[in-house]
Design an enzyme around this catalytic site. Structure first.
Site, PDB file in Angstrom:
ATOM      1  N   ASP A 130      46.974  27.817  24.119  1.00 18.61           N
ATOM      2  CA  ASP A 130      46.836  28.205  25.518  1.00 18.61           C
ATOM      3  C   ASP A 130      46.668  26.959  26.384  1.00 18.61           C
ATOM      4  OD1 ASP A 130      45.793  29.806  27.926  1.00 18.61           O
ATOM      5  OD2 ASP A 130      45.987  31.388  26.441  1.00 18.61           O
ATOM      6  N   HIS A 166      42.558  29.410  31.869  1.00 17.05           N
ATOM      7  CA  HIS A 166      43.023  30.605  31.162  1.00 17.05           C
ATOM      8  C   HIS A 166      42.581  30.628  29.700  1.00 17.05           C
ATOM      9  CE1 HIS A 166      46.165  33.216  29.261  1.00 17.05           C
ATOM     10  NE2 HIS A 166      46.062  33.895  30.392  1.00 17.05           N
ATOM     11  N   SER A 384      47.219  39.124  28.576  1.00 13.86           N
ATOM     12  CA  SER A 384      46.558  37.975  27.947  1.00 13.86           C
ATOM     13  C   SER A 384      45.186  38.379  27.434  1.00 13.86           C
ATOM     14  CB  SER A 384      46.367  36.844  28.960  1.00 13.86           C
ATOM     15  OG  SER A 384      47.555  36.176  29.245  1.00 13.86           O
TER      16      SER A 384
END
Length: 560
Positions: A130, A166, A384
């Site tokens: 990520d 994120h 996600s």
């Protein structure tokens, strides 16, 4: 001119015929220009072939063992000659890739039940590929023994940090232990599904959440290399991009399959394009790559409706739907909580600074917290987040039964998924007022809703592949049916244990599968002809523009 470059270009100019089947169609326009093009070249034989060496000498390259290829840059005019090389299997662009992004999400999925039974993912490592993972206290950082056992960056910037925000959020949903929300004044402790699991941080996205196929493939390769050292049993890919080729040709999918066959469960976000109605397809055929590959667990998003019970939960209208483009694979495989998910805050990250409305007050989880903004937790929505929930569930199951293979784990999660849904639901965007209708068919919710306690209580062990089935559209009847494959657990002859036969009525349930073979009838869902015509589902510039796919209303907003 460099001798090697001259030799390579000479071959390109002398070759009159090129094998178009070995080159992605979206490279065709580049073949008339000498401008260098970043590509991923996969080989049919040994990776260190003479052709690979020749290309490396021209521009330098990155070896990608997970895809049996290399990432490199070559003049566009050389592409056709390269495709004619018998050692080359397929050439595709090194495409850009982005992130795919709780109130009660862990509770709804059954995380507390797993912990009460003694399963928290301890001993299992999850590779989070990520935007990086900050050393948050809930992951053991900031003076405590960190459960981030390894960090590496495949983009510019240091490892061990998350300038986008994120990856840290995703890691918290998987393995956050709630240390910053616990204590004598806690009104609610914000934990991940597997708060004892370790995290292997493989950064592939920059501060804007952008990366490339080659970075992800390299990170997957590193996870495979480190598998035994850190007991990496799960890879979480809360990232994705559009589908341009069949999964059999896509180097990203090839790498995912390499990890799967190496014994690593790969969990992938379905994508956040379920509201796309380009070509009147009503959001169908919008699964992202590599979620289109039959092997990994592809996850869609549900809304918890701010309650711990699942009886009122609804699918998120933005959750991408199947079947997959080109191959018509039945996806997603299942759905999990992913809307308005509360997880770890990455200090000074792009998402946190750009979307201050997604911050929460400390009073949300501390009785004496006051109204000041938390610097530990933050809200994000998207598949996600739901993928991270399933990765946590996988860690918990593998702690309980370490011998489970990726196929066995996937099959068990799908079989035990809750299959109680309404026929349809309507979501209203609070910003635009536009309504979106969702039908609870197999291409929207897959095999059902993640149910960790049910999975832990189940003891079935699949003996065959759990590759997701394909679907076939019959234009004469306007219906879609599953294509049975006797080599997989979905085949009609598959036996679990000594007497239990797992047929489609058990896997998907009567509420989502109509009849024994027909999964989609003309009276149930719209957009048949559009979905099954590859060229009309969407146009690259229309659907995949930044404002459409990655804008605040699609990924990061809190409208549902």
């Amino acid at each position: 001119m460099n001798r090697t470059i001259g030799l390579f270009l000479g071959i390109a100019l002398s070759c009159a015929y090129a094998d178009s089947k070995k080159m992605s169609p979206d490279l065709e326009a580049a073949t008339a220009s000498p401008v260098p093009v970043k590509v991923i070249v996969r080989y049919s034989g040994a990776l260190r072939s003479a052709a690979a060496t020749k290309i490396e000498n021209v521009t330098g390259s990155l070896a990608l063992p997970a895809a049996n290829g290399i990432a490199t840059a070559v003049p566009g005019t050389a592409l056709k000659a390269m495709s004619d090389d018998p050692t080359v299997a397929f050439i595709s662009p090194d495409r850009a890739l982005r992130s795919s992004s709780l109130d009660y999400g862990a509770d709804t999925a059954g995380g507390p039940t797993a912990r009460n039974l003694g399963y928290d993912g301890s001993g299992i490592a999850v590779a989070v590929i990520d935007s990086g993972v900050d050393p948050h206290a809930d992951l053991g950082g900031k003076g405590k023994k960190s459960r981030i056992v390894y960090s590496e960056s495949f983009v510019s910037g240091k490892a061990g940090q998350d300038p986008f925000g994120h990856g840290t959020h995703v890691a918290g949903l998987i393995a956050g232990n709630g240390s910053q929300s616990d204590g004598p004044h806690a009104s609610y402790t914000i934990r991940g599904i597997a708060p004892g699991a370790n995290i292997v941080d493989l950064r592939v996205l920059d501060e804007n959440g952008v990366g490339s196929d080659s970075a992800v493939i390299a990170a997957i390769g590193r996870a495979i290399e480190l598998k035994n050292q850190y007991n990496i049993r799960v890879i979480n890919l809360s990232i994705g991009r559009p589908i341009f080729d069949s999964y059999a040709l896509d180097p990203l999918c090839v790498a995912v399959e390499t990890a799967w066959r190496a014994g690593v469960v790969v969990v992938v976000a379905a994508g956040n394009d379920g509201r796309n109605n380009y070509g009147s397809n009503e959001g169908y055929a919008t699964i992202n790559s590599p979620g289109n590959d039959p092997l990994p667990i592809t996850v869609g998003a549900m809304k918890t409706q701010h309650t711990p019970g699942r009886g009122d939960d609804l699918v998120a209208s933005y959750s991408s739907k199947g079947p997959t483009l080109y191959d018509h694979v039945v996806k997603p495989d299942l759905v999990a909580p992913g809307n308005l998910a509360v997880s770890l805050y990455a200090d000074k990250a792009t998402l946190e600074s750009q979307y201050p409305a997604n911050s929460i007050p400390v009073s949300d989880y501390q009785t004496n917290g006051g109204s000041h903004t938390s610097k530990d937790y933050f809200i994000l929505s998207g598949t996600s987040m739901s993928s991270a929930m399933v990765s946590g569930a996988a860690a918990v199951l593998l702690q309980k039964e370490p011998a489970l293979t990726p196929d066995q784990l996937k099959a068990r999660l799908m079989k035990t998924a809750s299959k109680s849904f309404p026929a349809s639901s309507v979501a209203v965007d609070t910003t635009t007022g536009q309504s979106y209708r969702s039908s609870y068919d197999v291409f929207t919710i897959g095999a059902g809703y993640l149910d960790i306690p049910a999975a832990l209580a189940n003891h079935d062990v699949a003996s065959r592949s759990a590759a997701s089935p394909k679907a076939r559209y019959d234009r004469s009847t306007g219906t879609v049916s599953l294509v049975n494959d006797a080599s997989t657990v979905w085949g009609t002859s598959t036996v679990w244990g000594t007497s239990t036969v797992w047929g489609t009525s058990v896997v998907w349930g009567t509420s989502t599968v109509w009849g024994t073979s027909t999964v989609w009838g003309t009276s149930t869902s719209p957009g048949f002809e559009t979905v099954w015509t590859n060229s009309t589902v969407w146009g690259t510039s229309t659907v995949w523009g930044t404002s459409t796919v990655w804008g605040t209303s699609t990924v990061w907003g809190t409208r549902e």
